[in-house]
Motif scaffolding. Structure first.
Motif, PDB file in Angstrom:
ATOM      1  N   ALA A   1      86.428 -37.072 -28.387  1.00 28.43           N
ATOM      2  CA  ALA A   1      87.755 -37.678 -28.280  1.00 28.43           C
ATOM      3  C   ALA A   1      88.607 -37.366 -29.500  1.00 28.43           C
ATOM      4  O   ALA A   1      89.802 -37.056 -29.379  1.00 28.43           O
ATOM      5  CB  ALA A   1      87.624 -39.189 -28.095  1.00 28.43           C
ATOM      6  N   GLU A   2      88.001 -37.423 -30.693  1.00 27.93           N
ATOM      7  CA  GLU A   2      88.763 -37.122 -31.905  1.00 27.93           C
ATOM      8  C   GLU A   2      89.129 -35.639 -31.955  1.00 27.93           C
ATOM      9  O   GLU A   2      90.226 -35.281 -32.423  1.00 27.93           O
ATOM     10  CB  GLU A   2      87.971 -37.512 -33.148  1.00 27.93           C
ATOM     11  N   LEU A   3      88.233 -34.777 -31.483  1.00 27.78           N
ATOM     12  CA  LEU A   3      88.578 -33.362 -31.386  1.00 27.78           C
ATOM     13  C   LEU A   3      89.826 -33.177 -30.531  1.00 27.78           C
ATOM     14  O   LEU A   3      90.741 -32.424 -30.890  1.00 27.78           O
ATOM     15  CB  LEU A   3      87.413 -32.575 -30.778  1.00 27.78           C
ATOM     16  N   CYS A   4      89.873 -33.882 -29.402  1.00 29.11           N
ATOM     17  CA  CYS A   4      91.031 -33.781 -28.510  1.00 29.11           C
ATOM     18  C   CYS A   4      92.300 -34.258 -29.209  1.00 29.11           C
ATOM     19  O   CYS A   4      93.369 -33.651 -29.072  1.00 29.11           O
ATOM     20  CB  CYS A   4      90.795 -34.591 -27.240  1.00 29.11           C
ATOM     21  N   ARG A   5      92.204 -35.365 -29.961  1.00 32.95           N
ATOM     22  CA  ARG A   5      93.382 -35.885 -30.674  1.00 32.95           C
ATOM     23  C   ARG A   5      93.895 -34.876 -31.704  1.00 32.95           C
ATOM     24  O   ARG A   5      95.107 -34.725 -31.890  1.00 32.95           O
ATOM     25  CB  ARG A   5      93.032 -37.199 -31.372  1.00 32.95           C
ATOM     26  N   GLN A   6      92.957 -34.213 -32.390  1.00 31.07           N
ATOM     27  CA  GLN A   6      93.358 -33.233 -33.399  1.00 31.07           C
ATOM     28  C   GLN A   6      93.902 -31.965 -32.734  1.00 31.07           C
ATOM     29  O   GLN A   6      94.884 -31.382 -33.202  1.00 31.07           O
ATOM     30  CB  GLN A   6      92.155 -32.867 -34.282  1.00 31.07           C
ATOM     31  N   ILE A   7      93.269 -31.554 -31.644  1.00 27.00           N
ATOM     32  CA  ILE A   7      93.671 -30.310 -30.973  1.00 27.00           C
ATOM     33  C   ILE A   7      95.068 -30.434 -30.392  1.00 27.00           C
ATOM     34  O   ILE A   7      95.893 -29.521 -30.511  1.00 27.00           O
ATOM     35  CB  ILE A   7      92.651 -29.943 -29.873  1.00 27.00           C
ATOM     36  N   ILE A   8      95.365 -31.575 -29.771  1.00 24.96           N
ATOM     37  CA  ILE A   8      96.640 -31.716 -29.061  1.00 24.96           C
ATOM     38  C   ILE A   8      97.818 -31.602 -30.015  1.00 24.96           C
ATOM     39  O   ILE A   8      98.900 -31.147 -29.640  1.00 24.96           O
ATOM     40  CB  ILE A   8      96.671 -33.055 -28.278  1.00 24.96           C
ATOM     41  N   ARG A   9      97.596 -31.977 -31.285  1.00 22.50           N
ATOM     42  CA  ARG A   9      98.681 -31.895 -32.269  1.00 22.50           C
ATOM     43  C   ARG A   9      98.932 -30.462 -32.729  1.00 22.50           C
ATOM     44  O   ARG A   9      99.940 -30.188 -33.381  1.00 22.50           O
ATOM     45  CB  ARG A   9      98.364 -32.781 -33.474  1.00 22.50           C
ATOM     46  N   GLN A  10      98.004 -29.554 -32.406  1.00 26.27           N
ATOM     47  CA  GLN A  10      98.197 -28.136 -32.736  1.00 26.27           C
ATOM     48  C   GLN A  10      98.896 -27.381 -31.608  1.00 26.27           C
ATOM     49  O   GLN A  10      99.013 -26.166 -31.655  1.00 26.27           O
ATOM     50  CB  GLN A  10      96.840 -27.481 -33.047  1.00 26.27           C
TER      51      GLN A  10
ATOM     52  N   LEU B   1      86.473 -40.550 -19.388  1.00 28.00           N
ATOM     53  CA  LEU B   1      87.472 -39.522 -19.116  1.00 28.00           C
ATOM     54  C   LEU B   1      88.833 -40.145 -18.843  1.00 28.00           C
ATOM     55  O   LEU B   1      89.869 -39.677 -19.328  1.00 28.00           O
ATOM     56  CB  LEU B   1      87.034 -38.663 -17.927  1.00 28.00           C
ATOM     57  N   TYR B   2      88.842 -41.233 -18.072  1.00 29.32           N
ATOM     58  CA  TYR B   2      90.092 -41.943 -17.787  1.00 29.32           C
ATOM     59  C   TYR B   2      90.739 -42.443 -19.071  1.00 29.32           C
ATOM     60  O   TYR B   2      91.951 -42.295 -19.289  1.00 29.32           O
ATOM     61  CB  TYR B   2      89.814 -43.118 -16.853  1.00 29.32           C
ATOM     62  N   GLN B   3      89.926 -43.010 -19.973  1.00 25.93           N
ATOM     63  CA  GLN B   3      90.451 -43.571 -21.212  1.00 25.93           C
ATOM     64  C   GLN B   3      91.066 -42.500 -22.109  1.00 25.93           C
ATOM     65  O   GLN B   3      92.179 -42.665 -22.614  1.00 25.93           O
ATOM     66  CB  GLN B   3      89.325 -44.290 -21.973  1.00 25.93           C
ATOM     67  N   ILE B   4      90.348 -41.390 -22.324  1.00 24.70           N
ATOM     68  CA  ILE B   4      90.849 -40.380 -23.248  1.00 24.70           C
ATOM     69  C   ILE B   4      92.047 -39.635 -22.636  1.00 24.70           C
ATOM     70  O   ILE B   4      93.002 -39.291 -23.347  1.00 24.70           O
ATOM     71  CB  ILE B   4      89.726 -39.378 -23.661  1.00 24.70           C
ATOM     72  N   GLU B   5      92.033 -39.410 -21.324  1.00 28.54           N
ATOM     73  CA  GLU B   5      93.171 -38.738 -20.692  1.00 28.54           C
ATOM     74  C   GLU B   5      94.430 -39.590 -20.800  1.00 28.54           C
ATOM     75  O   GLU B   5      95.529 -39.091 -21.096  1.00 28.54           O
ATOM     76  CB  GLU B   5      92.848 -38.450 -19.228  1.00 28.54           C
ATOM     77  N   ARG B   6      94.272 -40.905 -20.594  1.00 31.24           N
ATOM     78  CA  ARG B   6      95.412 -41.813 -20.699  1.00 31.24           C
ATOM     79  C   ARG B   6      95.956 -41.852 -22.131  1.00 31.24           C
ATOM     80  O   ARG B   6      97.168 -41.829 -22.345  1.00 31.24           O
ATOM     81  CB  ARG B   6      94.967 -43.212 -20.257  1.00 31.24           C
ATOM     82  N   GLU B   7      95.056 -41.911 -23.109  1.00 33.78           N
ATOM     83  CA  GLU B   7      95.480 -41.945 -24.518  1.00 33.78           C
ATOM     84  C   GLU B   7      96.218 -40.671 -24.894  1.00 33.78           C
ATOM     85  O   GLU B   7      97.277 -40.721 -25.541  1.00 33.78           O
ATOM     86  CB  GLU B   7      94.266 -42.138 -25.419  1.00 33.78           C
ATOM     87  N   LEU B   8      95.657 -39.520 -24.526  1.00 30.91           N
ATOM     88  CA  LEU B   8      96.263 -38.245 -24.908  1.00 30.91           C
ATOM     89  C   LEU B   8      97.596 -38.030 -24.208  1.00 30.91           C
ATOM     90  O   LEU B   8      98.525 -37.450 -24.786  1.00 30.91           O
ATOM     91  CB  LEU B   8      95.305 -37.101 -24.588  1.00 30.91           C
ATOM     92  N   GLN B   9      97.715 -38.492 -22.970  1.00 26.31           N
ATOM     93  CA  GLN B   9      98.988 -38.358 -22.257  1.00 26.31           C
ATOM     94  C   GLN B   9     100.063 -39.181 -22.946  1.00 26.31           C
ATOM     95  O   GLN B   9     101.218 -38.736 -23.086  1.00 26.31           O
ATOM     96  CB  GLN B   9      98.828 -38.809 -20.804  1.00 26.31           C
ATOM     97  N   GLY B  10      99.688 -40.384 -23.392  1.00 25.22           N
ATOM     98  CA  GLY B  10     100.640 -41.201 -24.138  1.00 25.22           C
ATOM     99  C   GLY B  10     101.048 -40.549 -25.440  1.00 25.22           C
ATOM    100  O   GLY B  10     102.224 -40.582 -25.839  1.00 25.22           O
ATOM    101  N   LEU B  11     100.088 -39.914 -26.128  1.00 27.24           N
ATOM    102  CA  LEU B  11     100.375 -39.216 -27.376  1.00 27.24           C
ATOM    103  C   LEU B  11     101.296 -38.027 -27.127  1.00 27.24           C
ATOM    104  O   LEU B  11     102.257 -37.795 -27.879  1.00 27.24           O
ATOM    105  CB  LEU B  11      99.067 -38.750 -28.021  1.00 27.24           C
ATOM    106  N   ALA B  12     101.017 -37.283 -26.063  1.00 29.14           N
ATOM    107  CA  ALA B  12     101.847 -36.123 -25.742  1.00 29.14           C
ATOM    108  C   ALA B  12     103.276 -36.534 -25.397  1.00 29.14           C
ATOM    109  O   ALA B  12     104.246 -35.886 -25.811  1.00 29.14           O
ATOM    110  CB  ALA B  12     101.223 -35.342 -24.579  1.00 29.14           C
ATOM    111  N   ASP B  13     103.412 -37.644 -24.667  1.00 29.81           N
ATOM    112  CA  ASP B  13     104.751 -38.122 -24.299  1.00 29.81           C
ATOM    113  C   ASP B  13     105.523 -38.616 -25.519  1.00 29.81           C
ATOM    114  O   ASP B  13     106.716 -38.328 -25.669  1.00 29.81           O
ATOM    115  CB  ASP B  13     104.640 -39.246 -23.262  1.00 29.81           C
TER     116      ASP B  13
END
Length: 665
Positions: free
Chosen positions: A306-315, A330-342
């Motif tokens: 999950a932390e890898l995903c958080r770091q990757i999305i910012r690149q 999967l539901y939790q991390i996808e929801r978190e990352l979508q909120g971060l991307a938005d």
């Protein structure tokens, strides 16, 4: 009566304040003239009375114009004092003008004394009312100490003073010159006097509010931010002996923005307990291997994944594929990352995919469908005692899962494949470490077998804050009154935070040429018992010991768990090489040919199909892994012969699945 005044409507209170100011100004004018004449003086004619009345009326109108009556007395600020000063000066000007107009000029001394008294009376009434309003609330607030005297500490004190829970009662500093001085009317003490100050002032907490100004005691030779870290550690070492909790507060920027509240006081960060500087981030190195690419993370719902995903999305990759077998994770991390991307307006395709790394065809299909260029393989079973009890599942997931995913990457044309490994893979004493070392051998052999996909491994120590981490466990045990359980008095571990681990993986993966093992220069290992004691002390409690039988929390030693070592290592060899990153080392560990590794995998597959745990253990011992198992309890899979015999008697349609054929196919 005072409480009744506070309950009055806002308009009524404003009118009463206007009346109070009129009386105060009239009294100031009378007093200034009386002091000048040295007698009880009254205006001798209507012209003098007119001057008095007009001056008072004009001054009140000036106060209205300046907005003084819009200020809430409870939260009267420094700006209100400036407003009163401007109003008093204007009132003096009006008095001089009116006296000239009516022909009764006043001496200059009268004007000066009147201006001073007007300021004192108008400002004094407001400050007195504010003190009366705030005094009961301050009595109900918990007195706290603030470590630091910089801008952060001062803004924190102001925020606490206007809050409802805490009252700043003392500042602490390391500077000898600051002792017994005052900052914002709050006394400052040298931190060496902290124990006495806590006792005498009855402080309930000590809050850290350090900023760069507090850490200017660094020497020119100290680099990489180590001086600030050492300064912070020096502070924490001094505070360990206190009988009150030492905690951190939200950042002042967070308080100002409204994202957090002062009441969101938390225990110290994991970084504070580590006693070393965090890993520096090479942003250019990060974006080099990720920006605009299609990236896949296996085990995306786990702590590291999950932390890898958080770091990757910012690149800003083109696509981020989240591969996870747990639907909820999967539901939790996808929801978190979508909120971060938005929120950060990132134009990224997020692809949540349910699947297992044991299904090779599924992996090939996903990698091909989304044109994956980089894979970070974080899916693994990492909890030592659990894998020790479930040997077959540990081998299947950690070894065969890595193999199938790597073969899928080759088939799908993935350019880079990064394995998240562990320091327990070095001379392992447990099944988990042995499986991770074997996974490293698999990738090393695959790297030598072909050239299309670059395989690399990143090895690091214990991750604080992940599932199973000792810090949240110790914190929970302390809050419940103990005991705090430590396996052995001398057990030590290397530690890093989840963000550090993720950043290391991403940066090292970008530097890979194929077959390398990257490790982090993690400083000195941490003694777990010392970490437990530090947490007990910094939470305001004492340890039960022979010298302190009446302490709060007992540290209990439970003995090493199955497969657990006293000391962990990061390198098998003794000749690490430097890299582009000053805190990342590279080692080319012992590797085997693909022919040897494939034969070992075939034997492990047959043993797994037959539920032959003893055979699996023997294969791991005989393999060049450095595996020296400690005494093992009966495994959940240890009824080997009975299960194997039972499996042979079953009809074909209910036989156990064949990992070598079905999982790969």
């Amino acid at each position: 009566m005072f409480e009744r005044f506070l309950q009055l409507p806002r308009l009524t209170k404003r009118l009463l304040t206007v009346a109070s100011d009129a009386v105060a100004l009239g009294f100031a004018l009378w007093a200034s003239v009386s002091l000048h004449h040295g007698i009880f003086y009254l205006p001798p004619d209507w012209e003098g009375a007119a001057v008095y009345g007009l001056t008072v009326i004009a001054t009140v109108l000036v106060f209205v114009r300046l907005g003084l009556y819009r200020a809430v007395l409870r939260f009267l600020s420094d700006r209100a004092i400036l407003t009163i000063s401007a109003g008093a000066l204007t009132s003096v000007a009006w008095l001089w003008a009116f006296s000239k107009v009516v022909g009764t000029p006043l001496p200059s001394i009268v004007l000066v004394v009147y201006g001073a008294l007007a300021f004192l009376f108008v400002g004094g009434t407001r400050l007195g009312v504010r003190a009366l309003i705030n005094r009961p609330g301050n009595r109900n607030k918990e007195p706290v100490g603030i470590v630091g005297v910089g801008e952060t500490a001062r803004q924190l004190a102001s925020a606490l003073a206007h809050g409802t829970e805490f009252r700043p009662a003392a500042f602490f500093t390391l500077e000898p010159s600051g002792h017994f001085s005052l900052v914002s009317a709050i006394p400052v003490f040298n931190i060496s006097h902290a124990e006495r100050v806590v006792r005498e002032l009855g402080l309930k907490k000590v809050l850290l509010a350090l900023d760069s100004e507090d850490a200017e005691r660094r020497s020119p030779s100290e680099k990489d931010g180590l001086s600030g870290l050492r300064f912070r550690q020096q502070i924490l070492n001094r505070l360990e002996t206190l009988s009150v909790p030492v905690q951190a507060v939200p950042s002042v920027s967070g308080l100002v923005s409204g994202r957090v509240r002062v009441s969101d006081i938390r225990d110290l960060d994991i970084e504070d307990l580590l006693g070393r500087s965090p890993v520096a981030v090479d942003k250019a190195l990060l974006s080099e291997g990720l920006q605009g690419r299609s990236v896949m993370v296996t085990g995306a719902g786990g702590s590291i994944g999950a932390e890898l995903c958080r770091q990757i999305i910012r690149q800003r990759p083109r696509t981020l594929v989240l591969f996870e077998q747990s639907e909820y994770a999967l539901y939790q991390i996808e929801r978190e990352l979508q909120g971060l991307a938005d929120s950060e307006r990132l134009d990224i395709e997020l692809k949540p995919v349910l699947g297992s790394v044991l299904h090779r065809r599924r992996c090939v299909s996903v990698m091909s469908q989304y044109d994956v260029e980089v894979v970070y393989h974080a899916a693994a079973y990492k909890h030592v005692p659990l894998v020790e009890e479930n040997v077959i599942e540990g081998v299947q997931n950690n070894v065969f899962g890595t193999w199938y995913t790597a073969e899928a990457a080759i088939e799908a044309g993935v350019s880079r494949f990064v394995l998240i490994s562990t320091d327990k893979a070095v001379r392992p004493s447990n099944v988990m470490g042995a499986t991770k070392r074997l996974a490293e051998l698999v990738l090393q052999a695959l790297s030598a077998r072909q050239q299309s996909t670059v395989f690399t491994m990143v090895r690091f120590g214990n991750v604080l804050g992940s599932s199973g981490s000792v810090v949240p466990l110790f914190r929970e045990q302390i809050r419940e009154g103990g005991p705090v359980t430590v396996t052995h008095p001398d057990i030590t571990r290397y530690f890093m935070t989840i963000p550090e681990a993720a950043q290391l993986v991403l940066q090292a993966g970008t530097m890979a040429n194929g077959g390398e093992v990257f490790v982090l220069d993690m400083g000195e290992p941490v003694k777990i018992a010392d970490l437990a004691r530090k947490m007990i002390h910094l939470m305001g409690l004492t340890e039960v010991s022979l010298a302190n039988a009446g302490g709060d929390i007992e540290v209990v030693y439970t003995g090493l768990r199955p497969g657990e070592k006293l000391f962990e290592e990061l390198l098998i060899g003794n000749d690490p090489q430097g890299t582009r990153h000053p805190r990342i080392m590279m080692a080319r560990e012992h590797a085997e040919s693909w022919h040897f590794v494939a034969d070992l995998l075939e034997q492990l597959s047959k043993a797994s199909h037959g539920f032959d745990v003893a055979r699996i253990i023997q294969l791991l011992v005989d393999a060049p892994l450095g595996y020296a198992p400690a005494s093992r309890p009966d495994s959940a899979e240890s009824t080997t012969s009975e299960l194997a015999a039972l499996a042979n008697e079953l009809p074909d349609n209910v036989r156990p699945f064949k990992a070598g054929r079905d999982a790969a196919g």
